[in-house]
Design an enzyme around this catalytic site. Structure first.
Site, PDB file in Angstrom:
ATOM      1  N   GLY A  54       2.323   5.737 -11.822  1.00 34.63           N
ATOM      2  CA  GLY A  54       3.494   6.310 -12.469  1.00 34.63           C
ATOM      3  C   GLY A  54       4.276   5.217 -13.169  1.00 34.63           C
ATOM      4  N   SER A  59      10.124   0.580 -14.933  1.00 32.26           N
ATOM      5  CA  SER A  59       9.172   0.169 -13.900  1.00 32.26           C
ATOM      6  C   SER A  59       7.785   0.746 -14.117  1.00 32.26           C
ATOM      7  CB  SER A  59       9.679   0.644 -12.536  1.00 32.26           C
ATOM      8  OG  SER A  59       9.592   2.048 -12.475  1.00 32.26           O
ATOM      9  N   LYS A  60       6.863   0.107 -13.445  1.00 33.36           N
ATOM     10  CA  LYS A  60       5.514   0.650 -13.323  1.00 33.36           C
ATOM     11  C   LYS A  60       5.267   0.794 -11.849  1.00 33.36           C
ATOM     12  CE  LYS A  60       2.395  -0.896 -16.927  1.00 33.36           C
ATOM     13  NZ  LYS A  60       1.344  -1.846 -17.250  1.00 33.36           N
ATOM     14  N   VAL A  61       4.618   1.860 -11.485  1.00 31.92           N
ATOM     15  CA  VAL A  61       4.325   2.038 -10.055  1.00 31.92           C
ATOM     16  C   VAL A  61       2.817   2.024  -9.878  1.00 31.92           C
ATOM     17  CG1 VAL A  61       4.658   3.501  -8.033  1.00 31.92           C
ATOM     18  CG2 VAL A  61       6.463   3.319  -9.734  1.00 31.92           C
ATOM     19  N   LYS A  76       6.327  -0.600  -6.716  1.00 33.55           N
ATOM     20  CA  LYS A  76       7.140  -0.360  -7.914  1.00 33.55           C
ATOM     21  C   LYS A  76       7.492  -1.725  -8.502  1.00 33.55           C
ATOM     22  CE  LYS A  76      11.468   1.849  -9.367  1.00 33.55           C
ATOM     23  NZ  LYS A  76      12.445   2.884  -9.058  1.00 33.55           N
ATOM     24  N   ASP A 169      20.789  10.688  -9.488  1.00 33.09           N
ATOM     25  CA  ASP A 169      19.705  10.874 -10.459  1.00 33.09           C
ATOM     26  C   ASP A 169      18.663  11.846  -9.890  1.00 33.09           C
ATOM     27  OD1 ASP A 169      18.278  10.569 -12.796  1.00 33.09           O
ATOM     28  OD2 ASP A 169      17.351   8.667 -12.239  1.00 33.09           O
TER      29      ASP A 169
HETATM   30  N1  LIG Z   1       6.337   5.901  -3.574  1.00 38.96           N
HETATM   31  C1  LIG Z   1       5.693   6.472  -4.581  1.00 38.96           C
HETATM   32  N2  LIG Z   1       4.505   7.070  -4.379  1.00 38.96           N
HETATM   33  C2  LIG Z   1       3.861   7.641  -5.424  1.00 38.96           C
HETATM   34  N3  LIG Z   1       4.314   7.675  -6.692  1.00 38.96           N
HETATM   35  C3  LIG Z   1       5.484   7.081  -6.944  1.00 38.96           C
HETATM   36  C4  LIG Z   1       6.233   6.446  -5.914  1.00 38.96           C
HETATM   37  N4  LIG Z   1       7.364   5.969  -6.460  1.00 38.96           N
HETATM   38  C5  LIG Z   1       7.321   6.284  -7.756  1.00 38.96           C
HETATM   39  N5  LIG Z   1       6.207   6.939  -8.067  1.00 38.96           N
HETATM   40  C6  LIG Z   1       5.819   7.461  -9.387  1.00 38.96           C
HETATM   41  O1  LIG Z   1       6.291   6.577 -10.380  1.00 38.96           O
HETATM   42  C7  LIG Z   1       7.247   7.228 -11.214  1.00 38.96           C
HETATM   43  C8  LIG Z   1       8.312   6.244 -11.612  1.00 38.96           C
HETATM   44  O2  LIG Z   1       9.019   5.813 -10.464  1.00 38.96           O
HETATM   45  P1  LIG Z   1      10.600   5.711 -10.432  1.00 38.96           P
HETATM   46  O3  LIG Z   1      11.199   7.028 -10.768  1.00 38.96           O
HETATM   47  O4  LIG Z   1      11.004   5.149  -9.126  1.00 38.96           O
HETATM   48  O5  LIG Z   1      10.808   4.675 -11.632  1.00 38.96           O
HETATM   49  P2  LIG Z   1      12.107   4.341 -12.482  1.00 38.96           P
HETATM   50  O6  LIG Z   1      11.756   3.243 -13.421  1.00 38.96           O
HETATM   51  O7  LIG Z   1      13.248   4.081 -11.550  1.00 38.96           O
HETATM   52  O8  LIG Z   1      12.343   5.692 -13.246  1.00 38.96           O
HETATM   53  P3  LIG Z   1      13.555   6.135 -14.199  1.00 38.96           P
HETATM   54  O9  LIG Z   1      12.942   6.297 -15.554  1.00 38.96           O
HETATM   55  O10 LIG Z   1      14.033   7.431 -13.623  1.00 38.96           O
HETATM   56  O11 LIG Z   1      14.588   5.065 -14.140  1.00 38.96           O
HETATM   57  C9  LIG Z   1       7.738   8.406 -10.374  1.00 38.96           C
HETATM   58  O12 LIG Z   1       8.241   9.440 -11.154  1.00 38.96           O
HETATM   59  C10 LIG Z   1       6.485   8.802  -9.638  1.00 38.96           C
HETATM   60  O13 LIG Z   1       5.646   9.574 -10.449  1.00 38.96           O
END
Ligand SMILES: Nc1ncnc2c1ncn2[C@@H]1O[C@H](COP(=O)(O)OP(=O)(O)OP(=O)(O)O)[C@@H](O)[C@H]1O
Length: 643
Positions: A54, A59-61, A76, A169
């Site tokens: 994701g 971020s990249k997860v 993350k 959020d």
């Molecule tokens: N613990 C996890 N297990 C599986 N997938 C995850 C996990 N954490 C995040 N993801 C995937 O990664 C995506 C991005 O994570 P996250 O929302 O934490 O990033 P962000 O950069 O904070 O996003 P935003 O654009 O809302 O700021 C999530 O929508 C989900 O699909």
């Protein structure tokens, strides 16, 4: 990964962290493998980095595998470029470390890769993907299934709020579904501590789920923001659509209705009156009129087919999981029942906050003042400790109104034989179930204002706004899902991210048949919350008088308070209504008219910040009319105020 210097836990300075046992793996370089045979491939700390599952704005997860235990985690990876971004991720770490609940994503570790300027969060891996995708795949959810998810979201949120943390959020993309079909609330990047008497002003969240007070850049308490988002989430779950269409760029269709909290249910979807009633009580423009969590959890729709309210059921399950013992075999992570201190917000409201919690609040405030965030080693539970009995849920749920009383047991990890966990079913919520639809702005169980039903064909959440590109689920990624790149920013500052998956909002104003189907819109430009707020500013919705002015006075003890202005607004509304004074409200300014027997009196009431103090004052100003009549009205008003 070559020459990575993973200063794992280099320097978090929160005391709370030090009170937790250290289960961390030692800081590693890429060549240090803790005695095991090194495996090939990229590594972050003790984790072998796998596929991208994701990505978000920042971020990249990726999937990670602990090279020692073989346990799979989610990593993350963020590369904060600006201080603001760094603060967000640090805040996320700080807050996630405090939260231990089955419906909240668990943070195992945080790794600082100073060399590459990255901060990596080692998180519990949730394999079922986002609730967003889950709904997309099904069009919409049955009320029964929506109820199951909603109860779990509620459980997690009640836990957060009762521990004075608001998420800010909440959206379908931040609700992950695990293999057992359970919800995990994730992405606490915008979360914050609710400090009694203090209002927040940061505008954050996602446009589709952000309430009017955020869009209008007003100050807000925090909890109500989450309630609004919760309403949008429930609407989306049961209809497969969004209440408003906020189209691309600054053409904000449906904005007027959004700001008034007016929406219509799609006629093609048959919904029970109960669910509409509940949604109607959450999606309300005036934050103080929104249902409280204590009301929501007691709502008939929420409890249909269930014996217990969601949090009570959760406690029961936790109690069943934890075998009763006479003495705790493990020292709790955080002291049981920290000695509370009282923070009085007003005469009617007493809030108990533990010293530990106060330190955390102070730490977060220091973050805001650009103080260095990290100065000592945080100690996070390792993945192996994830299911520790001490991760049980122990907020105080027996309050009839969580938001109002703010009686909390923050972060108290209770031993199995502690009073809280030994009698988990003694919650004595006195809040009666919500009455049938009472919102004056809504007729029956449907929409308050006649608006044309619209179809929800594409991009409900996606194409319209910043939407993360994530693979549909972890499982698919494990089977060779595609990787994605981080969102970039265009020259204009808009977040541009091609979206392979899109849903469509209810297209208000368009007389097309309602369709709950969801089609993909690709390559559609998203626009951020910032863009939407700018658009609102340009449209002139947000006027200066919506903002709290800071003035010296004159104020007396009867007209000053530390109560949040939003609550004072509510009081003034009630008092004016009781006196049958007509008024027009613009943010914190009331323009009032009293038609008396002899003369009409026109005056203003304004809530202001008392200059240089953390207090608010109510200011009165006569514009025209008889002075004597005016002073009688003001005396009555001041006497009725309970500041
Ligand atoms: N613990 C996890 N297990 C599986 N997938 C995850 C996990 N954490 C995040 N993801 C995937 O990664 C995506 C991005 O994570 P996250 O929302 O934490 O990033 P962000 O950069 O904070 O996003 P935003 O654009 O809302 O700021 C999530 O929508 C989900 O699909």
């Amino acid at each position: 990964m070559s020459a990575i210097t993973c200063n794992s836990y280099t320097d978090i300075h929160l005391d709370s962290i030090q009170e937790e046992p250290c289960y961390n793996t030692p800081p590693l370089t890429s060549r240090s493998v803790g005695g095991n045979t090194p495996r090939k491939g990229k590594r972050i700390g003790n984790y072998l980095v796998g596929k991208t599952i994701g990505s978000g704005t920042s971020s990249k997860v990726k999937i990670g595998t602990n090279i020692i235990t073989g346990k799979k985690v989610a990593i993350k990876i963020t590369k904060p470029k600006r201080i603001k971004e760094r603060k967000e991720i640090e805040r996320e770490i700080t807050i996630l470390k405090l939260l231990k609940h089955d419906n909240i994503i668990q943070l195992y570790d945080a790794i600082y890769d100073d060399e590459r300027g990255r901060i990596c969060l080692i998180l519990e891996l949730v394999s079922g993907g986002e609730l967003f995708d889950y709904i997309v795949a099904r069009g919409r959810l049955s009320e029964r299934e929506a109820r199951k998810f909603f109860r779990q979201i509620l459980c997690g949120l009640i836990y957060c709020h009762s521990n004075m943390i608001c998420h800010r959020d909440l959206k379908l993309e931040n609700l992950l579904v695990d293999d057992d079909g359970n919800i995990k609330i994730s992405d606490f990047g915008y979360s914050n501590i609710i400090k009694p008497g203090n209002l927040m002003s940061t505008f954050c969240g996602s446009p589709v789920y952000a309430p009017p007070e955020i869009l209008l850049e007003r100050k807000y308490v925090g909890n109500e923001v989450d309630i609004w988002s919760l309403g949008i989430i429930l609407f989306a779950m049961v209809t497969g659509q969004l209440p408003w269409s906020l189209t691309d760029g600054v053409q904000v269709e449906g904005l007027d209705r959004l700001l008034k909290g007016e929406f219509k249910y799609p006629s093609s979807v048959l919904l029970s009156n109960e669910v509409k009633d509940l949604i109607n009580k959450m999606i309300i423009a005036n934050p103080s009129d929104r249902a409280k969590l204590s009301e929501i959890k007691a709502h008939p729709w929420v409890n249909k087919g269930y014996e217990l309210e969601p949090d009570e059921e959760y406690l029961r399950k936790q109690a069943e999981k934890t075998p009763p013992t006479t003495s705790p075999s493990v020292t709790p992570d955080i002291p049981i029942s920290p000695r509370p201190i009282s923070t009085s917000t007003n005469s009617n409201q007493q809030t108990s906050i533990s010293p530990q919690f106060t330190r955390i609040i102070d730490s977060l405030e220091n973050q805001d003042k650009n103080k260095p965030l990290y100065s000592s080693s945080p100690n996070l539970p390792s993945p192996q400790k994830a299911n520790s009995p001490h991760s049980a849920f122990k907020p105080n749920f027996s309050t009839s109104n969580l938001e109002d009383k703010r009686s909390i047991q923050p972060l108290s990890i209770t031993s199995p034989n502690s009073p809280v966990s030994s009698s988990p079913l003694t919650s004595t919520s006195t809040t009666p179930p919500l009455s049938p639809i009472t919102s004056p702005s809504r007729s029956g169980a449907s929409s308050p204002t006649p608006t044309t039903p619209t179809s929800f064909k594409t991009s409900l959440f996606h194409g319209l706004f910043k939407k993360k590109h994530s693979s549909s689920s972890v499982s698919s990624s494990l089977n060779g899902g595609s990787s994605s790149s981080m969102a970039g920013e265009s020259e204009s500052g808009y977040i541009i991210q091609p979206s392979p998956r899109s849903l469509t909002p209810v297209q208000l104003n368009v007389a097309t048949p309602v369709s709950p189907s969801i089609e993909a819109i690709s390559q559609k430009r998203r626009f951020s919350l910032e863009d939407l707020v700018k658009a609102i500013r340009n449209k002139g919705f947000s006027k200066n008088k919506d903002k709290l002015r800071s003035i010296k006075g004159p104020f007396t003890s009867l007209t000053t308070t530390s109560m949040p202005p939003i609550e004072v607004v509510k009081q003034i509304e009630d008092i004016l209504n009781a006196q049958q004074i007509t008024y027009q409200q613009n943010g914190f300014l009331f323009e009032c008219k009293h038609v008396g027997n002899s003369e009409t009196v026109i005056f203003e009431i304004e809530i202001c910040r008392v200059n240089g103090m953390d207090m608010y004052g109510v200011k009165f100003k006569r514009l025209c009319g008889n002075v004597w009549d005016y002073s009688v009205i003001i005396k009555k008003t001041v006497d009725s105020l309970q500041l």
